[in-house]
Design an enzyme around this catalytic site. Structure first.
Site, PDB file in Angstrom:
ATOM      1  N   SER A 156       0.842  -1.207   0.000  1.00 27.42           N
ATOM      2  CA  SER A 156       0.000   0.000   0.000  1.00 27.42           C
ATOM      3  C   SER A 156       0.869   1.246   0.000  1.00 27.42           C
ATOM      4  CB  SER A 156      -0.858   0.015   1.271  1.00 27.42           C
ATOM      5  OG  SER A 156      -0.024   0.304   2.391  1.00 27.42           O
ATOM      6  N   ASP A 157       0.315   2.351  -0.456  1.00 26.60           N
ATOM      7  CA  ASP A 157       0.984   3.609  -0.167  1.00 26.60           C
ATOM      8  C   ASP A 157       0.896   3.780   1.349  1.00 26.60           C
ATOM      9  OD1 ASP A 157       1.067   6.802  -1.901  1.00 26.60           O
ATOM     10  OD2 ASP A 157       2.212   6.036  -0.200  1.00 26.60           O
ATOM     11  N   TRP A 158       1.727   4.636   1.855  1.00 25.24           N
ATOM     12  CA  TRP A 158       1.851   4.733   3.319  1.00 25.24           C
ATOM     13  C   TRP A 158       0.578   5.327   3.938  1.00 25.24           C
ATOM     14  CZ3 TRP A 158       5.356   2.174   1.342  1.00 25.24           C
ATOM     15  CH2 TRP A 158       6.475   1.682   2.031  1.00 25.24           C
TER      16      TRP A 158
END
Ligand code: GLC
Length: 749
Positions: free
Chosen positions: A242-244
């Site tokens: 995932s993106d952060w």
């Protein structure tokens, strides 16, 4: 700098058996689907080791162990700040991009980073997007080919690359909630195409899902995106991270095909509970854990270094910047400068306070930093005047002093650019104009000096129309990385010839940008109303005026194109060849561009699309042959009805040129199409039946020549009837009863 060997890029090995994961408890497997901290993955016994992920696309941002602010954005250990993608993309040089990728992989390895979170390959839908400096182009072909080269470079050492942000993350405004509402054809042809190319051609070890929704579903929970398309259609066999902070629902994300949440939300128990309650298949958890284990095995094979040649990497950054800057205009051949014969004034604070990268997760602490002023001063007698304040506050004395310096010179080189916080992750711009004080300064200098060259430092496109006439030359330097100052001086002094080309249209006005009325959206939605007509696809199809077109860039010589030859090499496959010759007096590089073109009165697709490019360096008087392969996919379009790519029979053209608006050679071709015909049914119109290769004869056979005469006797009535679905004729008493229609449908199927 060691050239990267040409061995095949290490592709992801077969998806391994999950045998020894069975040793792990459900709790341990669940823990593997979330990170251990901001940058590291979780370990599980001696089965799965922890590995480290790290930004960023144009330089390694490795925070020291003890650091780690809340957002993981502050201080990091020094690393080479290469030119961000806005510049590197403008080189149109895949060999260079691969070497930069390999250098990134080397520095990552030396700094203990196993997976580089880059390249960023989102399409530049609007010049206002705050992260455009991290992306390559408005065009998916260029983005895909350049991004694949960077991935191949990074992974040539066994370090992983993680292409991002998958997908349709084309703005920073409301990025963590907004739904990008976009039709599937636009998705396939524009916003997914670069990811598809890179997954198929370069085999990235990881893909990062984006924050935003796509048509109402978060990317990190989007089964269609992460499993059906990415894995099912494209064959991706790596890990999806995932993106952060992009995961909103752990269970939904795992079920959709997201394997690793970063950073951890400490909610592994939700996974265990969901499995125990039958809301999540345990195999899904094991599969995600297995993909992490596969990733750890791939990067375990990476070559390990305890450092790198800092000077060599700095020189590579300088070479990369030199190959990326774009000479937009050069009237009276004001460039290159001759310091021995000319009095030159260097004007602008940005000449000595370089703007060389953007802000946010990609920010690098550089190992060195060159300024153009220092590089120019070392080359010969030049004067300096700051001209303006970086904080944008008016300062008449500074402006007056600069005008005086310019008045005592033959040429004034004026450094202009965007404020440091103008291009950043997390927010978008609202204007594409330069600061007013800088335009005022330019006018004052232009009044005082006979020749003016402007050097731009900007991460996103700026409008030039307002002041273009004040400048004899404009060198677009983008954000050129830590060695950009030297590279700018090299080009200004003619040490090398500029060779960059625009990868994004420079519009006359923001209002001319096709996405303008739909950017950045409101109330959680942004409509991609312009569809596939992004950048030159819009401007060239409608013939709108632009300041500088996609693919444009000047050099210090001239090139001629000749000898176009197109040969069919297979079913819907062509070889396109031509000769390019340097007919000027200086060695320089040309970027030969190939477009496929469709000539339609009522556009159903962009009038032309980039499908190939090659950068060639030529000595004066020499030429070379350039060859392109054109395939059926290059002329296909995505049919939502068919759920696949289609090639229509008919004519098209191949165009070879120096920019999207400087086509030098053109050849008309025909294609038999791909043989696909639409299925006919009760709601197919009379016209579709009559035009159908199988349906036409069957219909005419059944209804005799009932329609033949009509086409001649009353064409208007005939055209009206062509648009009526067959099932609607039952009330018109012409024999197309429901039974007859069903017979016809049965016959044609
Ligand atoms: C950021 C960015 C992403 C980056 C990640 C880690 O929010 O969107 O590009 O790699 O978080 O810093």
């Amino acid at each position: 700098m060691s050239e990267t060997p040409d061995e095949p890029v290490p592709r992801a090995s077969d998806d391994p058996t999950l045998d020894d994961l069975d040793e792990l408890s459900l709790e341990e497997r669940a823990s593997l689907t979330s990170g251990a901290d901001m940058w590291r993955t979780t370990a599980a016994g001696d089965v799965v080791p922890a590995i480290r992920l790290g930004d960023g696309p144009h330089g390694i941002r490795r925070q020291p162990e003890e650091a780690g602010d809340a957002l993981g954005l502050e201080n990091s250990v020094p690393a080479t700040c290469f030119p961000p993608a806005v510049a590197l993309g403008s080189s149109w040089d895949t060999g260079l991009a691969r070497r930069v990728g390999a250098a990134l992989g080397r520095e990552a390895s030396a700094l203990g980073v196993d997976v580089v979170l880059g390249p960023g390959i989102n399409i530049k839908r609007s010049p206002l997007c705050g992260r455009n400096f991290e992306y390559f182009s408005e065009d998916p072909h260029l983005t895909g080919v350049m991004g694949a080269a960077v991935v191949a470079g990074i992974q040539s050492l066994g370090i992983g690359a993680c292409v991002k942000h998958f997908a349709v993350n084309n703005q920073e405004t409301d990025r963590m909630r907004v739904s990008a509402d976009v039709d599937e054809r636009t998705l396939r042809e524009i916003y997914l195409a670069a990811f598809e190319h890179i997954v198929r051609e370069a085999g990235p070890y990881a893909v990062m899902s984006s924050y935003n929704k796509i048509n109402g579903v978060y990317a990190s929970e989007n089964h269609w995106l992460l499993t059906e398309v990415l894995r099912g259609e494209w064959g991706f066999d790596g890990l999806v991270v995932s993106d952060w902070g992009a995961v909103n629902d752990r269970v939904a994300s795992l079920a959709a095909g997201l394997d690793l949440e970063m950073p951890p939300s400490r909610t592994d128990q939700d996974i265990v509970d969901a499995v125990r309650a039958g809301r999540l298949d345990e195999a899904t958890v094991t599969r995600a854990a297995g993909r992490l284990r596969t990733l750890t095995r791939r990067v375990a094979a990476a070559e390990r270094f305890d450092g790198w040649d800092v000077d060599a990497h700095h020189e590579l950054a300088r070479e990369a910047a030199r190959g990326s800057l774009v000479l937009l205009k050069n009237e009276h051949d004001v460039l290159p400068l001759d310091l021995a014969a000319q009095r030159v004034a260097v004007v602008g604070e940005l000449a000595q306070s370089p703007r060389y990268q953007g802000y946010g997760s990609s920010h690098v602490v550089p190992t060195k930093l060159d300024s153009a002023w220092e590089a120019l001063r070392a080359a010969g007698p030049v004067t300096f005047a700051a001209g303006y304040r970086l904080d944008g506050a008016p300062d008449e004395p500074l402006k007056r002093e600069a005008a005086e310096a310019a008045g005592a010179s033959d040429v004034a080189v004026v450094f202009l650019g965007l404020p440091g916080d103008a291009v950043s992750e997390g927010f978008d711009r609202t204007s594409i104009d330069l600061p007013g004080v800088q335009v005022e300064l330019l006018r004052a200098v232009a009044r005082a000096c006979p020749r003016v060259a402007v050097v731009l430092a900007n991460g996103g496109v700026v409008s030039v129309a307002e002041w273009d006439a004040e400048a004899d030359a404009i060198l677009e330097a983008w954000l050129p990385g830590q060695a950009g100052g030297s590279a700018i001086a090299d080009l200004l002094l003619g040490v090398a010839s500029p060779s960059g080309r625009l990868t994004e249209t420079i519009p006359n006005r923001l209002a001319d940008v096709p996405s303008h009325l739909n950017f950045p959206g409101a109330e959680g939605h942004v409509a991609y109303g312009e569809g596939r007509y992004v950048g030159y696809r819009y401007h060239d199809t409608l013939g709108t005026d632009v300041a500088y077109p996609f693919g444009h860039g000047l050099t210090y010589t001239r090139f001629e194109y000749s000898g176009l030859d197109v040969r069919e090499t297979g079913a819907n496959e062509w070889a396109v060849e031509c000769t390019v010759t340097n007919v000027g007096g200086r060695t320089a590089s040309e970027v030969v561009q190939l477009y496929v073109a469709f000539d339609e009165d009522l556009p159903s697709r962009p009038c032309h699309e980039l499908r190939g490019f090659a950068k060639v360096e030529l000595e004066p008087g020499t030429g070379t042959q350039v060859t392109f392969a054109v395939t059926g996919r290059d002329i296909a379009w995505w049919s939502t009805a068919r759920g696949g790519w289609r090639i229509d029979a008919g004519t098209f053209a191949v165009e070879v040129g120096a920019s999207s608006r400087d086509i030098r050679l053109r050849a008309e071709l025909t294609t038999p199409g791909d043989g696909y015909v639409d299925a006919l049914g009760r709601m197919s119109t009379l016209g579709e039946w009559l035009d159908h290769p199988a349906g036409g004869p069957i219909l005419r056979d059944r209804l005799g020549d009932r329609f033949t005469g009509m086409a001649e006797s009353s064409p208007a009535l005939f055209n009206l009837m062509r648009g009526i679905p067959l099932a609607k004729f039952r009330s018109f008493g012409i024999g197309l009863t429901p039974e007859v229609v069903d017979d016809l449908v049965a016959a044609v199927q």
